[in-house]
Design an enzyme around this catalytic site. Structure first.
Site, short mmCIF file in Angstrom:
data_model
loop_
_atom_site.label_atom_id
_atom_site.label_comp_id
_atom_site.label_asym_id
_atom_site.label_seq_id
_atom_site.Cartn_x
_atom_site.Cartn_y
_atom_site.Cartn_z
N TYR A 144 0.85 -1.19 0.00
CA TYR A 144 0.00 0.00 0.00
C TYR A 144 0.89 1.24 0.00
O TYR A 144 1.98 1.24 0.54
CB TYR A 144 -0.97 0.03 1.19
CG TYR A 144 -0.35 -0.16 2.57
CD1 TYR A 144 -0.04 -1.44 3.03
CD2 TYR A 144 -0.11 0.92 3.42
CE1 TYR A 144 0.49 -1.63 4.31
CE2 TYR A 144 0.41 0.74 4.69
CZ TYR A 144 0.72 -0.54 5.12
OH TYR A 144 1.24 -0.72 6.38
N GLN A 184 9.60 -5.91 5.96
CA GLN A 184 9.08 -4.71 5.30
C GLN A 184 10.13 -4.09 4.41
O GLN A 184 11.31 -4.09 4.73
CB GLN A 184 8.57 -3.73 6.37
CG GLN A 184 9.32 -2.42 6.51
CD GLN A 184 10.58 -2.53 7.35
OE1 GLN A 184 11.17 -3.59 7.52
NE2 GLN A 184 11.03 -1.41 7.87
N SER A 222 1.46 6.62 13.11
CA SER A 222 0.42 6.17 12.17
C SER A 222 -0.94 6.75 12.55
O SER A 222 -1.70 7.21 11.68
CB SER A 222 0.32 4.65 12.14
OG SER A 222 1.50 4.08 11.64
#
Ligand code: 76R
Length: 248
Positions: A144, A184, A222
């Protein structure tokens, strides 16, 4: 003006999402399909060679849901290299049966919020390995794009370095608790594409994506500053599995 974070850049990255035109694919003969599959798997084999020589890396995943049918993620040293394989792939017979669904252009990025001390990033093997990574051959992928918010009192880019550092430390600690479960790759795309970063996660247990992303939603960086694009999730498609995947 707040101090900009320093970044290190590695390989350029293209996430190429395609849908398959199954109707057209079914309409050609079995022999034509076989030849198209051979040509495509020969491409994958060639890219495996580049990976073995540490000249790049790639990943092929079948995407679940209607956003796309598959994703090719390609890493190469230059934007020209990336463009060249994109064009070469587009000229294959198989590509004629694909419909562009989404693409994302970025470059592997590490930032200096919490740097390792006293190492030369140009030669340090760990940093170089992260900037020019061999993509994991793990069962699932999640991609994303995201931004850091720039709105009113929630403007990431107006925060002093020390505050951003603190938040990124907390972010990194959550990330680290998923070591071995989620890998990641952060790619930077300021100036390259519509969002500021691409987030690509790999896992053998797809549920770990949900757990990690959910846990991070509660973490200030976040919760307050993260803005997210569409999520794509999928399953590994090995070269050996391609003929079965394309069988009609
Ligand atoms: O590079 C490092 O490992 C050091 C710590 C670290 C940085 C600097 C780190 C660790 N990340 C960094 C930077 Mn991250 N990351 C995301 C997302 O969904 C969300 O809420 C956010 C999407 C995930 C899931 C994730 C995972 N990270 C960044 C940046 C750039 C920020 C900037 O420069 O302003 C973004 C946009 C971002 C987003 N991060 C980790 C992870 C994981 C799993 C780790 C731990 C890595 C490890 O130590 O193995």
């Amino acid at each position: 003006m707040s101090e900009a974070a320093q970044t290190l850049e590695g390989w350029y990255c293209l996430h190429d999402f395609r849908s398959i035109d199954w109707v057209a694919w079914k309409a050609i003969s079995g022999n034509e399909r076989e030849a198209a599959i051979k040509e495509f798997t020969a491409f994958l084999e060639k890219w495996e060679g580049a990976e073995a020589r540490k000249e790049g890396s790639h990943a092929l995943y079948s995407i679940v849901g209607q956003k796309a049918d598959f994703m090719l993620m390609l890493l190469r040293p230059t934007l020209e290299d990336l463009n060249e394989i994109e064009n070469a792939f587009n000229k294959t017979t198989f590509a004629q049966f694909t419909i562009p669904a989404y693409s994302y252009v970025s470059v592997v990025e590490l930032s200096n919020y919490n740097p390792s001390n006293n190492v030369d990033p140009e030669t340090d093997p760990m940093i170089q390995g992260r900037l020019k990574p061999e993509l994991p051959k793990w069962k699932h992928v999640c991609f994303y794009p995201m931004d850091k918010r720039r709105e009113g009192n929630d403007n990431w880019y107006m925060l002093p370095m020390e505050e951003r550092k603190k938040m990124m430390y907390s972010h990194g600690m959550i990330g680290r608790s998923y070591a071995g479960k989620v890998k990641q790759i952060i790619t930077g795309s300021v100036g390259f594409d519509d969002w500021e970063w691409g987030v690509t996660l790999f896992a053998n247990d797809a549920l770990q994506f949900k757990k990690l992303v959910y846990e991070m939603r509660f973490d200030e960086v976040s919760a307050r500053y993260g803005e997210f694009g569409s999520f794509y999730v999928g399953n590994q498609l090995t070269r050996e599995a391609v003929p079965g995947y394309l069988h009609v």
